[in-house]
Design a protein around this motif. Structure first.
Motif, PDB file in Angstrom:
ATOM      1  N   MET A   1       0.829  -1.202   0.000  1.00  0.00           N
ATOM      2  CA  MET A   1       0.000   0.000   0.000  1.00  0.00           C
ATOM      3  C   MET A   1       0.868   1.258   0.000  1.00  0.00           C
ATOM      4  N   PRO A   2       0.461   2.292  -0.739  1.00  0.00           N
ATOM      5  CA  PRO A   2       1.247   3.532  -0.753  1.00  0.00           C
ATOM      6  C   PRO A   2       1.413   4.151   0.633  1.00  0.00           C
ATOM      7  N   THR A   3       0.402   3.970   1.485  1.00  0.00           N
ATOM      8  CA  THR A   3       0.476   4.581   2.818  1.00  0.00           C
ATOM      9  C   THR A   3       1.496   3.902   3.720  1.00  0.00           C
ATOM     10  N   ALA A   4       2.061   2.774   3.264  1.00  0.00           N
ATOM     11  CA  ALA A   4       3.139   2.137   4.017  1.00  0.00           C
ATOM     12  C   ALA A   4       4.457   2.864   3.782  1.00  0.00           C
ATOM     13  N   ASN A   5       4.482   3.696   2.749  1.00  0.00           N
ATOM     14  CA  ASN A   5       5.661   4.503   2.437  1.00  0.00           C
ATOM     15  C   ASN A   5       5.770   5.652   3.434  1.00  0.00           C
ATOM     16  N   THR A   6       6.979   6.018   3.803  1.00  0.00           N
ATOM     17  CA  THR A   6       7.159   7.077   4.801  1.00  0.00           C
ATOM     18  C   THR A   6       6.649   8.433   4.319  1.00  0.00           C
ATOM     19  N   PHE A   7       6.610   8.634   3.004  1.00  0.00           N
ATOM     20  CA  PHE A   7       6.132   9.919   2.498  1.00  0.00           C
ATOM     21  C   PHE A   7       4.613  10.007   2.565  1.00  0.00           C
ATOM     22  N   PHE A   8       3.918   8.927   2.178  1.00  0.00           N
ATOM     23  CA  PHE A   8       2.467   8.972   2.045  1.00  0.00           C
ATOM     24  C   PHE A   8       1.697   8.463   3.261  1.00  0.00           C
ATOM     25  N   LYS A   9       2.368   7.945   4.273  1.00  0.00           N
ATOM     26  CA  LYS A   9       1.613   7.367   5.384  1.00  0.00           C
ATOM     27  C   LYS A   9       0.707   8.421   6.016  1.00  0.00           C
ATOM     28  N   GLY A  13       3.403  11.287   7.951  1.00  0.00           N
ATOM     29  CA  GLY A  13       4.088  11.138   6.672  1.00  0.00           C
ATOM     30  C   GLY A  13       4.768  12.432   6.248  1.00  0.00           C
ATOM     31  N   SER A  14       5.755  12.306   5.385  1.00  0.00           N
ATOM     32  CA  SER A  14       6.505  13.488   4.941  1.00  0.00           C
ATOM     33  C   SER A  14       5.643  14.483   4.182  1.00  0.00           C
ATOM     34  N   TRP A  15       4.530  14.028   3.624  1.00  0.00           N
ATOM     35  CA  TRP A  15       3.657  14.938   2.877  1.00  0.00           C
ATOM     36  C   TRP A  15       3.104  16.050   3.763  1.00  0.00           C
ATOM     37  N   GLU A  16       3.063  15.808   5.076  1.00  0.00           N
ATOM     38  CA  GLU A  16       2.559  16.813   6.010  1.00  0.00           C
ATOM     39  C   GLU A  16       3.665  17.714   6.560  1.00  0.00           C
ATOM     40  N   GLY A  65      -9.595   7.491  -0.127  1.00  0.00           N
ATOM     41  CA  GLY A  65     -10.081   7.307   1.233  1.00  0.00           C
ATOM     42  C   GLY A  65      -9.010   7.473   2.295  1.00  0.00           C
ATOM     43  N   THR A  66      -7.768   7.711   1.886  1.00  0.00           N
ATOM     44  CA  THR A  66      -6.694   7.976   2.847  1.00  0.00           C
ATOM     45  C   THR A  66      -6.578   9.477   3.080  1.00  0.00           C
ATOM     46  N   ARG A  67      -5.756   9.880   4.002  1.00  0.00           N
ATOM     47  CA  ARG A  67      -5.569  11.307   4.269  1.00  0.00           C
ATOM     48  C   ARG A  67      -4.639  11.949   3.241  1.00  0.00           C
ATOM     49  N   SER A  68      -3.669  11.177   2.759  1.00  0.00           N
ATOM     50  CA  SER A  68      -2.661  11.774   1.874  1.00  0.00           C
ATOM     51  C   SER A  68      -3.040  11.747   0.394  1.00  0.00           C
ATOM     52  N   HIS A  69      -3.978  10.879   0.000  1.00  0.00           N
ATOM     53  CA  HIS A  69      -4.400  10.771  -1.404  1.00  0.00           C
ATOM     54  C   HIS A  69      -3.194  10.559  -2.340  1.00  0.00           C
ATOM     55  N   PRO A  70      -2.472   9.450  -2.182  1.00  0.00           N
ATOM     56  CA  PRO A  70      -1.241   9.230  -2.955  1.00  0.00           C
ATOM     57  C   PRO A  70      -1.401   9.324  -4.468  1.00  0.00           C
ATOM     58  N   SER A  71      -2.490   8.769  -5.020  1.00  0.00           N
ATOM     59  CA  SER A  71      -2.663   8.795  -6.479  1.00  0.00           C
ATOM     60  C   SER A  71      -2.758  10.217  -7.001  1.00  0.00           C
ATOM     61  N   GLU A  72      -3.485  11.052  -6.288  1.00  0.00           N
ATOM     62  CA  GLU A  72      -3.651  12.440  -6.719  1.00  0.00           C
ATOM     63  C   GLU A  72      -2.347  13.222  -6.585  1.00  0.00           C
ATOM     64  N   LEU A  73      -1.644  13.019  -5.483  1.00  0.00           N
ATOM     65  CA  LEU A  73      -0.378  13.731  -5.286  1.00  0.00           C
ATOM     66  C   LEU A  73       0.640  13.340  -6.350  1.00  0.00           C
TER      67      LEU A  73
END
Length: 228
Positions: A1-9, A13-16, A65-73
């Motif tokens: 899952m993308p949210t397992a990545n440190t950036f997108f979790k 996550g680093s996105w924040e 449905g996640t907070r970071s929305h990896p696909s959109e980012l």
């Protein structure tokens, strides 16, 4: 899952982080600037004609449905649970007097894989709200032919307050004309164009008649159907 990545979790996550915000702001600004240049050029070329200019915005609903929305980012849309990224996109289209082509009108949340945390319905509503706020018209599209309850979902979206400018039905091929699909499409079009049509006049696959629900349209709704 993308949210397992440190950036997108989702949490921490680093996105924040300040770095993540800097990078994602820069990344999305490049997409906006590129789109702005293209739409501006197209608008200037056709400014003296009655041609409507459209630009297509992909519906990146996986992981919505996640907070970071990896696909959109990843696609360049800086849209998260804490940031309304499609406001900037709608502003760009409005600035150039252009409309948006938006696919995925046939997609429903309940038929998405649970593992993908996908939500096409909420993302469509989010983009539609941004476009409505800035006065940008939307031309909807289907993503597939034969999506479960796809025609019902298209009808629902076409009658929405925010997603009702026009609709283009795509992928008209062998599957579209298949016996299990084409009669349903005929019924779908008739119910949109003739909402007062008696249910007994609608065909079934066997050529007989059947009772179906009618479409209750708003008096100010102007629906245009095209095929592609």
């Amino acid at each position: 899952m993308p949210t397992a990545n440190t950036f997108f979790k989702d949490h921490g996550g680093s996105w924040e982080s300040p770095y993540g915000d800097f990078f994602l702001s820069w990344y999305s600004s490049q997409l906006i600037a590129h789109g702005d240049r293209l739409l501006s050029l197209a608008s200037s070329v056709f400014s003296d004609s009655a041609v409507n200019i459209f630009g297509k915005v992909p519906l990146m609903h996986s992981w919505h449905g996640t907070r970071s929305h990896p696909s959109e980012l990843t696609a360049g849309f800086y849209n998260t649970a804490t940031r309304k990224g499609y406001e900037e996109v709608a502003e760009m289209f409005a600035r150039n007097s252009c409309k948006i082509i938006l696919p995925g009108m046939d997609q429903s949340d309940k038929y998405q894989l649970k593992e993908s945390l996908s939500s096409p319905e909420s993302l469509l509503a989010e983009i539609g709200t941004a476009c409505n706020k800035h006065g940008v018209g939307i031309s909807g599209q289907n993503s597939t032919v034969g999506a479960p309850d796809g025609l019902k979902q298209i009808k629902k979206n076409m009658l929405s307050e925010n997603l009702n400018d026009s609709f283009i039905f795509q992928r008209i091929g062998a599957q579209f004309f298949a016996p299990e699909h084409f009669p349903l499409f005929i019924e779908f079009v008739r119910k949109l164009n003739q909402p007062e049509l008696h249910s007994g006049n609608l065909p079934t696959k066997e050529g007989t008649t059947t009772a179906t629900d009618s479409v209750h349209t708003r008096s100010n709704l102007n629906i245009h159907m095209q095929s592609a």
